[in-house]
Design an enzyme around this catalytic site. Structure first.
Site, PDB file in Angstrom:
ATOM      1  N   TYR A  32      66.147   8.920  80.069  1.00 55.39           N
ATOM      2  CA  TYR A  32      67.015   9.926  79.836  1.00 55.39           C
ATOM      3  C   TYR A  32      66.600  10.470  78.239  1.00 55.39           C
ATOM      4  CZ  TYR A  32      69.687   8.188  83.429  1.00 55.39           C
ATOM      5  OH  TYR A  32      70.270   7.684  84.570  1.00 55.39           O
ATOM      6  N   HIS A 109      70.972  17.780  85.301  1.00 53.45           N
ATOM      7  CA  HIS A 109      70.941  16.325  85.127  1.00 53.45           C
ATOM      8  C   HIS A 109      69.577  16.192  84.058  1.00 53.45           C
ATOM      9  CE1 HIS A 109      73.289  15.018  88.394  1.00 53.45           C
ATOM     10  NE2 HIS A 109      72.684  16.266  89.253  1.00 53.45           N
ATOM     11  N   LEU A 110      69.555  15.123  83.301  1.00 51.93           N
ATOM     12  CA  LEU A 110      68.392  15.131  82.521  1.00 51.93           C
ATOM     13  C   LEU A 110      67.048  14.460  83.074  1.00 51.93           C
ATOM     14  CD1 LEU A 110      71.028  13.061  80.241  1.00 51.93           C
ATOM     15  CD2 LEU A 110      69.568  15.036  79.537  1.00 51.93           C
TER      16      LEU A 110
HETATM   17  C1  DQA Z   1      72.198  11.544  85.611  1.00 53.08           C
HETATM   18  C2  DQA Z   1      71.265  11.031  86.846  1.00 53.08           C
HETATM   19  C3  DQA Z   1      72.263  10.410  87.693  1.00 53.08           C
HETATM   20  O1  DQA Z   1      71.966   9.914  88.984  1.00 53.08           O
HETATM   21  C4  DQA Z   1      72.660   9.113  86.741  1.00 53.08           C
HETATM   22  O2  DQA Z   1      73.852   8.388  87.573  1.00 53.08           O
HETATM   23  C5  DQA Z   1      73.328   9.594  85.398  1.00 53.08           C
HETATM   24  C6  DQA Z   1      72.502  10.667  84.864  1.00 53.08           C
HETATM   25  C7  DQA Z   1      70.997  12.667  84.824  1.00 53.08           C
HETATM   26  O3  DQA Z   1      71.438  13.151  83.784  1.00 53.08           O
HETATM   27  O4  DQA Z   1      69.808  12.356  85.013  1.00 53.08           O
HETATM   28  O5  DQA Z   1      74.149   8.777  84.936  1.00 53.08           O
HETATM   29  O6  DQA Z   1      72.998  12.600  85.757  1.00 53.08           O
END
Ligand code: DQA
Length: 156
Positions: A32, A109-110
């Site tokens: 992340y 999503h990151l």
């Molecule tokens: C997320 C991807 C999701 O699968 C994960 O549960 C997250 C972060 C992302 O930003 O990449 O908590 O949403």
């Protein structure tokens, strides 16, 4: 002639973040990144400002609270940028709330969930999102703001 006052001022973009995103910076940085959520909030607000827009930036670990905020955006927001985190893959409640929102929705999503575990490949948010941005870390939020600015203008 009556003054238009604040009537023409665009409503803010709701930028909503789901569970465990409060730990960004220290949580699995190899996936992340090292940018904290507070920093992402500042960068996102600054980018929105370049478009003459404001944001409401929030995070919750609770599904119902996210549902409440999506409902709030029906009258108080111009659109929603949502990183639903793990709820992306499980929440019909969030799906239903988004479906009741007649505004642009950008899923962010990151990481790139499609390149990760199979349980991350399904997104209930994608089914109702106007567009999806993933895998660009915090740059994805900024790209989402740029896209939202265009979507709002197209709608006006
Ligand atoms: C997320 C991807 C999701 O699968 C994960 O549960 C997250 C972060 C992302 O930003 O990449 O908590 O949403």
């Amino acid at each position: 002639m009556a003054k238009s006052g604040n009537k023409n001022k665009a409503l803010p973009i709701y930028v909503l973040n789901g569970p465990t995103l409060n730990l960004l910076g220290t949580r699995e940085p190899e996936i992340y990144g090292r940018t904290t959520l507070a920093e992402i909030g500042k960068l996102t607000a600054a980018r929105a400002k370049t478009h003459g827009l404001a944001i409401v930036f929030r995070q919750s670990n609770h599904e119902g609270e996210l549902v409440d905020w999506i409902q709030e955006a029906r009258t108080k927001g111009c659109g929603v940028i949502l990183n639903g985190a793990a709820y992306t893959h499980t929440s019909i409640a969030i799906y239903d709330a988004l479906k009741a929102l007649d505004k642009p929705i950008i899923e962010v999503h990151l990481s790139n969930p499609h390149a990760r575990e199979p349980f991350r490949h399904r997104s209930f948010v994608s089914k109702v999102a106007t567009g999806v941005i993933c895998g660009l870390k915090e740059q994805g939020y900024l790209a989402a703001v740029d896209a939202m600015a265009v979507l709002i203008k197209d709608k006006a």
